[in-house]
Motif scaffolding. Sequence first.
Motif, short mmCIF file in Angstrom:
data_model
loop_
_atom_site.label_atom_id
_atom_site.label_comp_id
_atom_site.label_asym_id
_atom_site.label_seq_id
_atom_site.Cartn_x
_atom_site.Cartn_y
_atom_site.Cartn_z
N LYS A 252 1.30 -0.01 0.52
CA LYS A 252 0.53 0.02 -0.72
C LYS A 252 1.45 -0.36 -1.89
CE LYS A 252 1.11 5.06 -1.00
NZ LYS A 252 2.16 5.11 0.03
N TYR A 253 0.87 -0.81 -2.99
CA TYR A 253 1.68 -1.26 -4.12
C TYR A 253 2.60 -0.16 -4.63
CZ TYR A 253 3.06 -3.20 -8.62
OH TYR A 253 3.81 -3.65 -9.68
N GLU A 254 2.09 1.07 -4.59
CA GLU A 254 2.83 2.22 -5.12
C GLU A 254 4.16 2.42 -4.39
OE1 GLU A 254 -0.40 2.10 -4.51
OE2 GLU A 254 -1.07 2.20 -6.59
N ASP A 255 4.35 1.81 -3.23
CA ASP A 255 5.62 1.96 -2.51
C ASP A 255 6.74 1.09 -3.09
OD1 ASP A 255 4.61 3.76 -0.79
OD2 ASP A 255 4.52 2.44 0.97
N TYR A 256 6.39 0.06 -3.86
CA TYR A 256 7.44 -0.83 -4.38
C TYR A 256 8.18 -0.13 -5.52
CZ TYR A 256 5.38 -4.60 -1.69
OH TYR A 256 4.92 -5.38 -0.66
N PRO A 257 9.49 -0.26 -5.55
CA PRO A 257 10.25 0.45 -6.59
C PRO A 257 9.83 0.04 -8.00
CG PRO A 257 11.66 -1.09 -5.38
CD PRO A 257 10.36 -1.01 -4.66
N VAL A 258 9.40 -1.20 -8.15
CA VAL A 258 9.01 -1.67 -9.46
C VAL A 258 7.79 -0.92 -9.97
CG1 VAL A 258 7.50 -3.53 -8.68
CG2 VAL A 258 8.77 -3.82 -10.76
N CYS A 259 6.96 -0.46 -9.06
CA CYS A 259 5.77 0.29 -9.46
C CYS A 259 6.17 1.72 -9.81
CB CYS A 259 4.75 0.27 -8.33
SG CYS A 259 3.36 1.32 -8.66
N TYR A 279 13.44 -5.50 0.84
CA TYR A 279 13.84 -4.69 2.01
C TYR A 279 15.10 -3.88 1.74
CZ TYR A 279 17.32 -8.32 3.02
OH TYR A 279 18.38 -9.20 2.94
N ARG A 280 15.91 -4.30 0.78
CA ARG A 280 17.10 -3.51 0.45
C ARG A 280 16.67 -2.09 0.02
NH1 ARG A 280 18.76 -8.60 -0.16
NH2 ARG A 280 20.96 -9.15 -0.30
N TYR A 281 15.51 -2.00 -0.65
CA TYR A 281 14.98 -0.71 -1.06
C TYR A 281 14.33 0.01 0.13
CZ TYR A 281 11.83 2.71 -3.07
OH TYR A 281 11.16 3.86 -3.33
N PHE A 282 13.42 -0.69 0.79
CA PHE A 282 12.65 -0.06 1.87
C PHE A 282 13.57 0.46 2.98
CE2 PHE A 282 9.47 -2.23 -0.46
CZ PHE A 282 8.31 -1.53 -0.26
N ASP A 283 14.60 -0.31 3.32
CA ASP A 283 15.49 0.10 4.40
C ASP A 283 16.42 1.24 3.97
OD1 ASP A 283 14.32 -1.89 5.82
OD2 ASP A 283 16.00 -3.29 5.73
#
Length: 784
Positions: A252-259, A279-283
């Motif tokens: 979902k969009y809310e998972d992106y750090p920018v959000c 992916y640097r964030y997600f990982d």
Amino acid sequence: MEEIILKKHYNDKITEREIKNSLISQKSAEEGIVLLKNDGVLPLKHNINIALYGAGARKTVKGGWGSGDVNERKSTSIEEGLKEIGYKITTNKWINEYDIIYNKELKKWKQKCKDFVNENKGQYIMDSIPFISPCGRIITDTDIKKSNTNVAIYVLSRTSGEGADRKNEKGDFKLFDEEIENLKRLVKNYKKVILIINSGGIIDTSFLKEIPEINAIIYMSQAGCRGGNAIANILSGKVTPSGKLSDTWASKYEDYPVCINNDKDVINIKYKEGIFVGYRYFDTFNIIPNFEFGYGLSYTQFSININDISIENEKVLLSIKVKNIGKKYKGKEVVQIYISCSNNEQNKEYQRLVGFKKTKLLKPGEEQEFKYIVDMENMKSYNEKIASWILEKGKYTLRIGNSSRNTETIAYININKTAIIQKVKNICNLKTNLKEYKPNELKREDKLNIPTFNLDIKDKDFVKQNKEEDKNIKLVINKLETKELFNIICGAHNPRSRKIKFYKSVVPGAVGETTSKLKEKYSIENIVFSDGPAGIHIKQKYNDNGKKVYQYCTAMPIGVLLAQTWNEEILKEVGYAVAQEMKEFGISVWLAPGMNIHRDPLCGRNFEYFSEDPFLTGKVAGNIVLGLQNINGISATLKHFACNNKENNRIFSNSIISEKALREIYLRGFEIAIKLSNPRAIMTSYNKINGVATSNSYDLCTEVLRNEWEFNGVVMTDWFSQTIGDACAKEAIKAGNDLIMPGNVKDIEDIEKNYKEGKLDIEDLKKCATNILKVIIESNKYVK
Ligand code: BGC
């Protein structure tokens, strides 16, 4: 009109070049389309009935709007592509009715645009009112019954473009309620349901949890003028999909750090996530996406094995073997190499991409062996305190696989002493406090039986090459009167107009050119610039003394799709094809590739750019430029340097960012592309970085570009940025931004005034003029 066009087409017959280049467009589309899910329904049997629904069935979107659009002769829709290879579409009624709804919406939208222009006289329409494709009506039982098939394809389409960001709303990032309802009806009523996503970027895929019965999902992206043919070949199995995502598709969009970061300030944009982009964030923060960076399925399977690893001259040498272990389908695989860098002293991402290679087409049982060199340069990190690129001491983990989350550890590399790779100067100082994300703990694995290598890296002294001055250019520049220097530094504007919207070009539809005022006296030719990046952007037809002239160009797939090919050879072919068209129509400088990082999936111009990852971005851009500049006299322009990561309020937005994130993420792609392909031009962006307009930043235009990277081409402004924003021509010249585009009366007046007041030095003017003249002399006006 001046006679610079190589070949004027006075009739609209399809040319051989059009046919050849449209096939390159199709080939690249076929290589970049990504298969996201397939429970075995694909490929489809030939010549069957298909129930085709959805906004993009007939109104397939071939690319984005704004300067990145292309005026091609025609683009094939998905409906046409399927019919051409023998499928029967049995839902004409639904599609015909969709056309009526679409045309109504389009009419309304056009009126809205007209009203906007009338109300805001002179304002740029590109500060845009986006057209949202309607979703069409609910699919009825009659539609389903009459379709006479058990195979349904639903095409979800989204548009996006310059001047406006996408919205995290229904009909844009999210699905319309009717789209969800229609998909639910399809899975209930058809045995095989295939969803095609025809959008310029990521969409919300959280609905997949609600409708897990969808049998197959394809991210078609926006695939240029033969998109319909490309997707038909993939659906039918004539082509096995081999594209891999160039972005992380979160659940979902809310998972992106920018959000998470969004503090609703539309001017000061705080890059709080620092280096943790994509992916640097997600990982690093352990967030599971729906589809990870580098992901993409095939109709066949592959094994990837390491034959040998060795270390030579500070480089890791890999010998890799890939085998098609499937029984039925040919296919290509993308081998991806990731590294977890040592995090002894500094914050690091969990992993980063440091290499990739796409195989040739492998038959079942066939294998391919190749060597790959991982350069230490891609393992470097930036240390702000000592203003240096370093290779930090400690353990590095090397992984190989076919997506960022499907890898195997192949080696550990120990660096015994921190080495300084390049000593630089601090740039773009932060003027406000910025609290960046920090992971709590960074796990590093420790597996048994993994080969370990020691690497001794020596500190390096960077010695800037002293390039010899071109004496002939110097002679010409020294002859120019000061007023003539002003002219060459500003693009050719329309002298009759003070309004910003008039720019001049001898090639109808091209966005600008250099001055023609020095032609008679010095034989300095004017050269023409055209937009891209999905081909060239000029007028399709124009009137030449009563005769019609045709300028049909090829619509290539959008940047995202090109990146998803992960195929360096195809990218070169695309660049070369574009250059042929430039030569044919008398254009010297291509205002592309665009290569800003996908920081936010909602950035309206992401479709033009390549990826969330700087390594992939740099390689993709660099290979396109290599292909393009392979034709003598044709130049590429990397843009928008740098941090044009949003479109709303792009002219006044200020990216507040740490030097480390700026260098490691947002500048790194440009660095890779410049070193790989030596482009002749760079375009700065509209936005500011830490309070300074990029076009007016000495740090960016001179310190980084010329002193650190030894870029020796021309730096130009983005269009009108010195007139409509907070930047000005005087500061651009001082910063080392040579060419003010498209140029207008105000720019010349600003330069003249500041020169007379002693605020601009004649040597600054000459330096800019020299860089511009070099590109002119190396152009197709002189070089054949
Ligand atoms: C865009 C550039 C483009 C220029 C000329 C600007 O609005 O940002 O990418 O090259 O216009 O069309």
